[in-house]
Structure formats: C-alpha cells, structure tokens
Design a protein around this motif. Sequence first.
Motif, mmCIF file in Angstrom:
data_model
loop_
_atom_site.group_PDB
_atom_site.id
_atom_site.type_symbol
_atom_site.label_atom_id
_atom_site.label_comp_id
_atom_site.label_asym_id
_atom_site.label_seq_id
_atom_site.Cartn_x
_atom_site.Cartn_y
_atom_site.Cartn_z
ATOM 1 N N ASN A 85 42.457 39.706 31.074
ATOM 2 C CA ASN A 85 43.236 38.483 31.269
ATOM 3 C C ASN A 85 43.490 38.283 32.751
ATOM 4 O O ASN A 85 43.569 39.254 33.511
ATOM 5 N N TYR A 86 43.637 37.024 33.133
ATOM 6 C CA TYR A 86 43.832 36.696 34.541
ATOM 7 C C TYR A 86 44.928 35.655 34.709
ATOM 8 O O TYR A 86 45.114 34.783 33.865
ATOM 9 N N ALA A 87 45.604 35.743 35.824
ATOM 10 C CA ALA A 87 46.506 34.672 36.208
ATOM 11 C C ALA A 87 45.668 33.447 36.575
ATOM 12 O O ALA A 87 44.547 33.578 37.084
ATOM 13 N N ASP A 88 46.213 32.271 36.315
ATOM 14 C CA ASP A 88 45.456 31.050 36.612
ATOM 15 C C ASP A 88 45.072 30.972 38.084
ATOM 16 O O ASP A 88 44.019 30.438 38.427
ATOM 17 N N SER A 89 45.908 31.508 38.942
ATOM 18 C CA SER A 89 45.680 31.407 40.380
ATOM 19 C C SER A 89 44.473 32.202 40.855
ATOM 20 O O SER A 89 43.978 31.959 41.965
ATOM 21 N N VAL A 90 43.981 33.135 40.035
ATOM 22 C CA VAL A 90 42.854 33.969 40.477
ATOM 23 C C VAL A 90 41.625 33.828 39.573
ATOM 24 O O VAL A 90 40.577 34.400 39.880
ATOM 25 N N LYS A 91 41.743 33.067 38.510
ATOM 26 C CA LYS A 91 40.613 32.896 37.599
ATOM 27 C C LYS A 91 39.409 32.342 38.334
ATOM 28 O O LYS A 91 39.517 31.402 39.123
ATOM 29 N N GLY A 92 38.261 32.935 38.052
ATOM 30 C CA GLY A 92 37.035 32.497 38.691
ATOM 31 C C GLY A 92 36.792 33.114 40.054
ATOM 32 O O GLY A 92 35.689 32.988 40.609
ATOM 33 N N ARG A 93 37.809 33.786 40.616
ATOM 34 C CA ARG A 93 37.654 34.427 41.931
ATOM 35 C C ARG A 93 37.772 35.946 41.849
ATOM 36 O O ARG A 93 37.110 36.658 42.603
ATOM 37 N N PHE A 94 38.618 36.431 40.961
ATOM 38 C CA PHE A 94 38.855 37.871 40.817
ATOM 39 C C PHE A 94 38.226 38.362 39.518
ATOM 40 O O PHE A 94 38.202 37.649 38.513
ATOM 41 N N THR A 95 37.752 39.600 39.550
ATOM 42 C CA THR A 95 37.216 40.234 38.351
ATOM 43 C C THR A 95 37.769 41.650 38.239
ATOM 44 O O THR A 95 37.670 42.436 39.185
ATOM 45 N N ILE A 96 38.343 41.952 37.082
ATOM 46 C CA ILE A 96 38.849 43.292 36.823
ATOM 47 C C ILE A 96 37.841 44.030 35.957
ATOM 48 O O ILE A 96 37.238 43.449 35.054
ATOM 49 N N SER A 97 37.642 45.308 36.249
ATOM 50 C CA SER A 97 36.715 46.130 35.474
ATOM 51 C C SER A 97 37.207 47.564 35.503
ATOM 52 O O SER A 97 38.112 47.912 36.267
ATOM 53 N N ARG A 98 36.620 48.398 34.660
ATOM 54 C CA ARG A 98 37.024 49.799 34.649
ATOM 55 C C ARG A 98 35.841 50.698 34.342
ATOM 56 O O ARG A 98 34.890 50.284 33.651
ATOM 57 N N ASP A 99 35.933 51.921 34.828
ATOM 58 C CA ASP A 99 34.955 52.962 34.558
ATOM 59 C C ASP A 99 35.748 54.173 34.078
ATOM 60 O O ASP A 99 36.298 54.918 34.894
ATOM 61 N N ASN A 100 35.821 54.348 32.782
ATOM 62 C CA ASN A 100 36.647 55.437 32.239
ATOM 63 C C ASN A 100 36.078 56.816 32.588
ATOM 64 O O ASN A 100 36.825 57.792 32.659
ATOM 65 N N ALA A 101 34.783 56.882 32.815
ATOM 66 C CA ALA A 101 34.200 58.168 33.212
ATOM 67 C C ALA A 101 34.705 58.596 34.590
ATOM 68 O O ALA A 101 34.766 59.788 34.899
ATOM 69 N N LYS A 102 35.074 57.606 35.407
ATOM 70 C CA LYS A 102 35.594 57.889 36.748
ATOM 71 C C LYS A 102 37.104 57.707 36.823
ATOM 72 O O LYS A 102 37.683 57.793 37.908
#
Length: 120
Positions: free
Chosen positions: A59-76
């Motif tokens: 989920n993203y705040a409207d102010s950052v949608k389309g500019r920010f991307t969150i991701s994760r690497d559980n192995a790291k």
Amino acid sequence: QVQLVESGGGSVQAGGSLRLSCAASGRTFSSYGVAWFRQAPGKEREFVASINWSGSSSNYADSVKGRFTISRDNAKNTVYLQMNSLKPEDTAVYRCAAAPNISPGSWSSWGQGTQVTVSS
C-alpha cells in the motif's frame, strides 16, 4: 520483536532517486509486515508505504504512488523503498516499522531513521 536499521538516505536534487534499506535482525522477519513512515520538521509523522510478510501486497500514500516502490527480500531480512522522481516535499526522516502478522498495523518495532533531503 525485531530490531530494525535503516540506511540509504542522503541528499539529492529534485527528480533524483534514492533507495532506502531496512535491515532486520531475528529469524522471524517473514512473520512481520513492514512499513515506511516519514516525518518532516514541524510536521506530523505520515505513512509512506507498507508491505505484507510475503511481499504479495503493498500500500502507498497518495503522495508517493507511482514514484515509490516498496519491496522485500526475506532471505536477506531486508525491506527496500525505491524512491524515484523525488520532490523537495519528500524531504524528511524516514523510519521503517514492523508489525507482527497476528496484529497488522500494530507497529511495535521501529528503526532510528535515515535522513532524506531533496533540493530544488
């Protein structure tokens, strides 16, 4: 609980990019959802983005949608926030927080934060 440490902040010009990292300690990192928050001087803390334990939902705040991307690497044991097309209003201290899967949104673990400064 998990311990969180942010890195990757810095100073960039408007239009530039940064990638923040949130490194977690503990073997149960995959049992936590993670979010990024930010707080600018004189302003209240605001939600930026969140991701569930598997990375399948975000989920993203409207102010950052389309500019920010969150991701994760559980192995790291790491969550990332890729920030593109940065604006001066993105200037803030960015902190990551973790919530156990059994209590979504209960951000019980927090990092110390990393400063992001965007100049015009």
